[in-house]
Design a protein around this motif. Structure first.
Motif, PDB file in Angstrom:
ATOM      1  N   ALA A 406       1.205  -1.272  -0.294  1.00 51.36           N
ATOM      2  CA  ALA A 406       0.069  -0.285  -0.029  1.00 51.36           C
ATOM      3  C   ALA A 406       0.513   0.821  -0.180  1.00 51.36           C
ATOM      4  O   ALA A 406       1.880   1.328   0.637  1.00 51.36           O
ATOM      5  CB  ALA A 406      -1.252   0.140   1.145  1.00 51.36           C
ATOM      6  N   VAL A 407       0.328   1.992  -1.132  1.00 48.54           N
ATOM      7  CA  VAL A 407       0.759   3.919  -0.492  1.00 48.54           C
ATOM      8  C   VAL A 407       0.133   4.577  -0.251  1.00 48.54           C
ATOM      9  O   VAL A 407      -1.700   4.420  -0.772  1.00 48.54           O
ATOM     10  CB  VAL A 407       1.581   3.734  -2.625  1.00 48.54           C
ATOM     11  CG1 VAL A 407       2.122   5.344  -2.213  1.00 48.54           C
ATOM     12  CG2 VAL A 407       2.680   2.585  -2.764  1.00 48.54           C
ATOM     13  N   THR A 408       0.617   5.355   0.306  1.00 46.54           N
ATOM     14  CA  THR A 408      -0.428   6.572   1.795  1.00 46.54           C
ATOM     15  C   THR A 408      -0.113   7.356   0.850  1.00 46.54           C
ATOM     16  O   THR A 408       1.316   8.641   0.730  1.00 46.54           O
ATOM     17  CB  THR A 408       0.603   6.492   2.452  1.00 46.54           C
ATOM     18  OG1 THR A 408      -0.217   5.113   3.189  1.00 46.54           O
ATOM     19  CG2 THR A 408      -0.737   7.735   3.266  1.00 46.54           C
ATOM     20  N   THR A 409      -1.281   7.826  -0.221  1.00 47.58           N
ATOM     21  CA  THR A 409      -0.966   9.320  -0.991  1.00 47.58           C
ATOM     22  C   THR A 409      -1.955   9.245  -1.255  1.00 47.58           C
ATOM     23  O   THR A 409      -2.803   8.644  -1.883  1.00 47.58           O
ATOM     24  CB  THR A 409       0.301   9.327  -2.040  1.00 47.58           C
ATOM     25  OG1 THR A 409       0.126   9.937  -2.750  1.00 47.58           O
ATOM     26  CG2 THR A 409      -0.609   8.396  -2.621  1.00 47.58           C
ATOM     27  N   GLU A 410      -2.934  10.599  -1.668  1.00 49.31           N
ATOM     28  CA  GLU A 410      -3.998  10.848  -1.785  1.00 49.31           C
ATOM     29  C   GLU A 410      -4.230  11.152  -3.277  1.00 49.31           C
ATOM     30  O   GLU A 410      -2.743  11.528  -3.221  1.00 49.31           O
ATOM     31  CB  GLU A 410      -4.483  12.692  -1.141  1.00 49.31           C
ATOM     32  CG  GLU A 410      -5.893  13.074  -1.946  1.00 49.31           C
ATOM     33  CD  GLU A 410      -6.725  14.436  -1.288  1.00 49.31           C
ATOM     34  OE1 GLU A 410      -6.484  14.951  -1.780  1.00 49.31           O
ATOM     35  OE2 GLU A 410      -6.576  14.403   0.227  1.00 49.31           O
ATOM     36  N   LYS A 411      -5.405  10.210  -3.722  1.00 45.61           N
ATOM     37  CA  LYS A 411      -5.366  10.278  -5.175  1.00 45.61           C
ATOM     38  C   LYS A 411      -6.799  10.907  -5.148  1.00 45.61           C
ATOM     39  O   LYS A 411      -8.034   9.837  -4.547  1.00 45.61           O
ATOM     40  CB  LYS A 411      -5.355   9.162  -5.639  1.00 45.61           C
ATOM     41  CG  LYS A 411      -3.825   8.563  -5.554  1.00 45.61           C
ATOM     42  CD  LYS A 411      -2.848   8.629  -7.003  1.00 45.61           C
ATOM     43  CE  LYS A 411      -1.843   8.564  -6.688  1.00 45.61           C
ATOM     44  NZ  LYS A 411      -1.285   8.901  -8.052  1.00 45.61           N
ATOM     45  N   ARG A 412      -7.449  11.044  -6.166  1.00 47.36           N
ATOM     46  CA  ARG A 412      -8.757  11.833  -6.466  1.00 47.36           C
ATOM     47  C   ARG A 412      -9.543  10.715  -8.248  1.00 47.36           C
ATOM     48  O   ARG A 412      -8.322  10.337  -9.003  1.00 47.36           O
ATOM     49  CB  ARG A 412      -8.708  12.481  -7.338  1.00 47.36           C
ATOM     50  CG  ARG A 412      -8.781  13.805  -5.863  1.00 47.36           C
ATOM     51  CD  ARG A 412      -9.144  15.641  -6.348  1.00 47.36           C
ATOM     52  NE  ARG A 412      -8.762  16.290  -5.164  1.00 47.36           N
ATOM     53  CZ  ARG A 412      -9.845  15.864  -4.164  1.00 47.36           C
ATOM     54  NH1 ARG A 412     -11.049  15.650  -4.396  1.00 47.36           N
ATOM     55  NH2 ARG A 412      -9.708  16.779  -3.394  1.00 47.36           N
ATOM     56  N   VAL A 413     -10.310   9.800  -7.691  1.00 47.04           N
ATOM     57  CA  VAL A 413     -10.822   9.328  -8.504  1.00 47.04           C
ATOM     58  C   VAL A 413     -11.842   9.886  -9.964  1.00 47.04           C
ATOM     59  O   VAL A 413     -12.586  10.600 -10.111  1.00 47.04           O
ATOM     60  CB  VAL A 413     -12.059   8.280  -8.183  1.00 47.04           C
ATOM     61  CG1 VAL A 413     -12.258   7.047  -9.271  1.00 47.04           C
ATOM     62  CG2 VAL A 413     -11.507   6.849  -7.117  1.00 47.04           C
ATOM     63  N   THR A 414     -10.946  10.406 -10.836  1.00 49.38           N
ATOM     64  CA  THR A 414     -11.115  11.709 -12.388  1.00 49.38           C
ATOM     65  C   THR A 414     -11.738   9.920 -13.222  1.00 49.38           C
ATOM     66  O   THR A 414     -12.541  11.071 -14.571  1.00 49.38           O
ATOM     67  CB  THR A 414     -10.389  12.444 -11.956  1.00 49.38           C
ATOM     68  OG1 THR A 414      -8.963  11.502 -12.560  1.00 49.38           O
ATOM     69  CG2 THR A 414      -9.425  12.919 -10.913  1.00 49.38           C
ATOM     70  N   ARG A 415     -11.394   9.155 -13.359  1.00 50.57           N
ATOM     71  CA  ARG A 415     -11.647   8.000 -14.829  1.00 50.57           C
ATOM     72  C   ARG A 415     -12.526   7.567 -14.861  1.00 50.57           C
ATOM     73  O   ARG A 415     -12.809   6.804 -13.499  1.00 50.57           O
ATOM     74  CB  ARG A 415     -10.880   8.645 -15.924  1.00 50.57           C
ATOM     75  CG  ARG A 415      -9.034   9.076 -15.462  1.00 50.57           C
ATOM     76  CD  ARG A 415      -8.205   8.948 -16.187  1.00 50.57           C
ATOM     77  NE  ARG A 415      -7.374   9.960 -16.642  1.00 50.57           N
ATOM     78  CZ  ARG A 415      -5.834   9.684 -17.254  1.00 50.57           C
ATOM     79  NH1 ARG A 415      -5.474   8.447 -18.197  1.00 50.57           N
ATOM     80  NH2 ARG A 415      -5.297  10.593 -17.274  1.00 50.57           N
ATOM     81  N   ILE A 416     -13.715   8.288 -15.611  1.00 46.17           N
ATOM     82  CA  ILE A 416     -14.815   7.061 -15.514  1.00 46.17           C
ATOM     83  C   ILE A 416     -14.648   6.413 -17.234  1.00 46.17           C
ATOM     84  O   ILE A 416     -14.577   6.768 -18.630  1.00 46.17           O
ATOM     85  CB  ILE A 416     -16.276   7.383 -15.587  1.00 46.17           C
ATOM     86  CG1 ILE A 416     -16.226   8.331 -14.053  1.00 46.17           C
ATOM     87  CG2 ILE A 416     -17.453   6.273 -15.683  1.00 46.17           C
ATOM     88  CD1 ILE A 416     -17.701   8.723 -14.108  1.00 46.17           C
ATOM     89  N   ASN A 417     -14.796   4.893 -17.063  1.00 46.81           N
ATOM     90  CA  ASN A 417     -14.919   3.882 -18.209  1.00 46.81           C
ATOM     91  C   ASN A 417     -16.675   4.007 -18.690  1.00 46.81           C
ATOM     92  O   ASN A 417     -17.089   3.467 -18.627  1.00 46.81           O
ATOM     93  CB  ASN A 417     -13.921   3.075 -17.916  1.00 46.81           C
ATOM     94  CG  ASN A 417     -13.834   2.323 -19.913  1.00 46.81           C
ATOM     95  OD1 ASN A 417     -14.386   2.646 -20.081  1.00 46.81           O
ATOM     96  ND2 ASN A 417     -13.715   1.173 -19.479  1.00 46.81           N
ATOM     97  N   TYR A 418     -17.192   5.256 -19.611  1.00 46.01           N
ATOM     98  CA  TYR A 418     -18.441   5.023 -19.870  1.00 46.01           C
ATOM     99  C   TYR A 418     -18.860   4.046 -20.571  1.00 46.01           C
ATOM    100  O   TYR A 418     -19.821   3.681 -20.334  1.00 46.01           O
ATOM    101  CB  TYR A 418     -18.290   6.246 -20.670  1.00 46.01           C
ATOM    102  CG  TYR A 418     -18.557   7.530 -19.371  1.00 46.01           C
ATOM    103  CD1 TYR A 418     -19.485   7.800 -18.884  1.00 46.01           C
ATOM    104  CD2 TYR A 418     -17.241   8.454 -19.209  1.00 46.01           C
ATOM    105  CE1 TYR A 418     -19.335   8.732 -17.732  1.00 46.01           C
ATOM    106  CE2 TYR A 418     -16.943  10.081 -18.467  1.00 46.01           C
ATOM    107  CZ  TYR A 418     -18.134   9.785 -17.990  1.00 46.01           C
ATOM    108  OH  TYR A 418     -17.776  11.357 -17.278  1.00 46.01           O
TER     109      TYR A 418
END
Length: 641
Positions: A406-418
């Protein structure tokens, strides 16, 4: 001009005989003395000149006489093709697709064509005939006449290249055959146009049948546009080939019961709605009134009763409140259990299992889940931020997935595979600006077979789906992520669960691969069947955990609502309709083809074939010429002084 016995022409060398005879002077003149020598010399000279002319004219007539006799015995003839000493072989492709139901000048195109074949073919001549559904090889019209008269329309037409290949295989390999392929169709405009390769093996004779009217109205499709607790709204889509507006009555039935009726004004396309209070329709059908093609005037459908999906959540210390809210509807039967209290016998009764933030996955559970997925079950794995990587990789490795520490860093879920199946028809448009869920700790992937449904801003996967396994690369608890607070979680888990049990759609299309699940426990060697009033068939099926997956392609052949039966018990209904591509009455222009003559009727093509293969014998004319030269010679000998 050709000759049946060309070797006899060597006898023309016999023409040398009369030439030799006439060149030799076999008769000698005897001199006689008279008083008026000058006068006699003049008479002698004239006699010799007349004799010389008569000799050469006689020579010419005799040579022509002998030449005509020799040519007559060689039996000369003329023909458009080099078909002498060959046997004709005929293969007929007859398009019996639904578009051939259109009306021509003398009735339905297919029915009229059958009548013309019967009128123009010799009942005992050998032929081979192929349709979209049947093959008659090395037969006669007399043998298949009743079958042709009862020939039914087929829901799908063979592609043109496939029809040509299928027909050409009916030709024999025998030498000295004059092969004709008669290709009868209306030649609808398809994705791949009709074309002819230059092939000396056989001659293609296309016959394009054209309707007198290309106007047609069809029911194109049906969908559920809205569904509430009390009402269901059906959206019906219509298409028309006409250029003018038409008012079309449209009715909605459940079996023989009329549920609703309305009128639609249509030019090119139209749509209308029916709002129903019924939650279950077992034998639904939409019917319009149209005098052109009949197969597309009815669309069968059924609305199945809601089927519960068994969902099992296995957890240790994680909260499952958001899962309980997601699966609280009547569509799901949710069971939540702690890992240390898990009853392994209930796993095989589930369709959808969620591993909710387990620290480790026991080998016994890993083996059970592997067997569960092999039988068609679906598993979602949500790790804990402190989960053991090597332990998880043991199960993930079966599906080509491997994770790192595990890597502790903030990530944002920005990509949706439509385009991913779980988000199909979820979004009206692709969102480019919204609040993004975030995570604080995640597990990077080493290898990731499958597809990413959701990804971080750096394109690293957040949700990976491969076959029956879905894996979140981060924990979803509120301390690590706010994903559970976003609406995106609802379609994600809902559609993941729904794909574990593919309930029958409103309807399926005959001729395409269709697959759906029936939740049932079958006895050993038990099978499900599809039945209607006239048909009983056993489709291809595979038994999984508490469900049977049924797959169909070309069967059934008739559009209708079919019962799915386990012995004598009806467990579900499923509807099938014909492909609507035959409704489009747009045709290919065959005048662009080169090297072929396109006919408009069967009679015209058969007349062309007879003309091409007709042999004109000329030997009688040469006999007549020989007799004429005999008469000429006799007249010369008698009257030429």
């Amino acid at each position: 001009m050709q000759f049946k016995h060309p070797e006899i022409l060597y006898a023309l060398f016999l023409l040398l005989i009369p030439i030799i005879v006439h060149l030799f002077q076999l008769r000698k003149f005897q001199k006689e003395s008279f008083t008026n020598v000058a006068f006699l010399k003049k008479v002698t000279l004239q006699t010799r000149k007349s004799s010389q002319i008569k000799k050469w004219v006689t020579l010419l007539t005799r040579m022509l006489l002998l030449a005509c006799v020799i040519v007559a015995f060689a039996q000369p003839f003329t023909s458009k093709n080099n078909t002498f000493n060959t046997t004709p072989e005929t293969v007929i492709y007859l398009d019996n697709s639904f578009s051939m139901e259109a009306k021509g000048e003398n009735g339905e195109l297919l029915k009229r064509t059958v009548q013309e074949l019967i009128e123009n073919l010799d009942p005992n001549d050998p032929i081979s005939l192929v349709t979209n559904t049947e093959v008659y090889k090395n037969t006669t019209l007399k043998s298949i006449q009743n079958d042709l008269l009862q020939l039914e329309y087929a829901p799908n037409q063979l592609p043109y290249d496939a029809a040509l290949l299928k027909s050409s295989k009916l030709f024999s390999t025998t030498a000295n055959l004059y092969r004709n392929l008669i290709f009868i169709s209306d030649f609808q405009a398809k994705d791949k146009a009709f074309s002819i390769d230059k092939d000396s093996f056989y001659t293609i004779h296309p016959i394009q049948l054209k309707p007198v009217n290309t106007f047609n109205i069809s029911i194109d499709s049906l969908s559920i546009s809205a569904s509430t607790g009390s009402n269901t709204t059906l959206q019906v889509y219509l298409k028309s080939n006409g250029s003018s507006e038409q008012y079309v009555p449209i009715s909605l039935f459940d079996g023989e019961k009329l549920l609703a009726k309305t009128t639609v004004n249509i030019k090119d396309q139209a749509e209308t709605e029916f709002t129903l209070t019924e939650k279950h329709i077992s034998k639904g059908k939409i019917v319009i009134e149209d005098t052109s093609l009949q197969f597309d005037n009815t669309l069968y459908f059924n609305i199945a009763e809601p089927t519960e999906i068994n969902v099992l959540t296995i957890q240790e210390n994680a909260s499952s409140n958001y899962l309980e809210r997601l699966f609280a509807s009547d569509e799901f039967e949710l069971t939540t259990t702690n890992l240390n209290k898990l009853n392994y016998s209930i796993i095989e009764k589930q369709q959808f299992i969620i591993l909710n933030e387990l620290e480790t996955i026991p080998s016994s559970l890993s083996n059970s889940l592997t067997a569960f997925m092999k039988k068609g079950g679906y598993v979602v794995m949500i790790p804990n931020s402190t989960s053991e990587v090597s332990n998880y990789n043991t199960l993930l490795g079966f599906y080509g997935l491997q994770i790192q520490n595990a890597v502790t860093t903030e990530k944002r879920v920005t990509r949706i595979n439509y385009s991913h199946p779980i988000y199909k028809n979820v979004f009206e448009k692709q969102e480019s600006n919204f609040q993004y869920p975030k995570v604080n700790t995640f597990f990077p992937t080493i290898s990731a077979s499958g597809s990413s449904a959701l990804s971080f801003e750096d394109a690293k996967p957040f949700l990976i789906i491969n076959q029956q396994l879905a894996f979140f690369t981060a924990a979803l608890n509120t301390e690590n992520s706010n994903f559970t607070e976003y609406d995106l979680i609802v379609p994600t888990f809902y559609n993941l669960a729904r794909q574990s049990l593919q309930k029958p759609k409103l309807y399926y299309t005959i001729g395409t691969e269709n697959s759906f699940d029936i939740p049932i426990n079958l006895e050993q060697d038990g099978v499900l069947s599809l039945e209607n009033e006239s048909t009983n068939m056993i489709p291809m099926q595979q038994y999984f955990n508490d469900k049977v997956t049924i797959t169909t392609t070309d069967l059934p052949e008739i559009a209708d609502v079919y019962k799915v039966k386990n012995k004598e018990t009806t467990v579900s209904e499923v509807s099938y309709n014909y492909n609507r591509q035959e409704s489009n009455l747009v045709y290919q222009d065959l005048s662009l083809l080169t090297g072929v003559v396109v006919g408009n009727s069967v009679a015209d093509i058969f007349e062309t074939i007879k003309s091409d293969t007709k042999i004109n014998a000329l030997w009688k004319w040469f006999v007549i010429f020989a007799l004429a030269f005999i008469i000429i010679e006799m007249l010369i000998l008698k009257y030429f002084k």
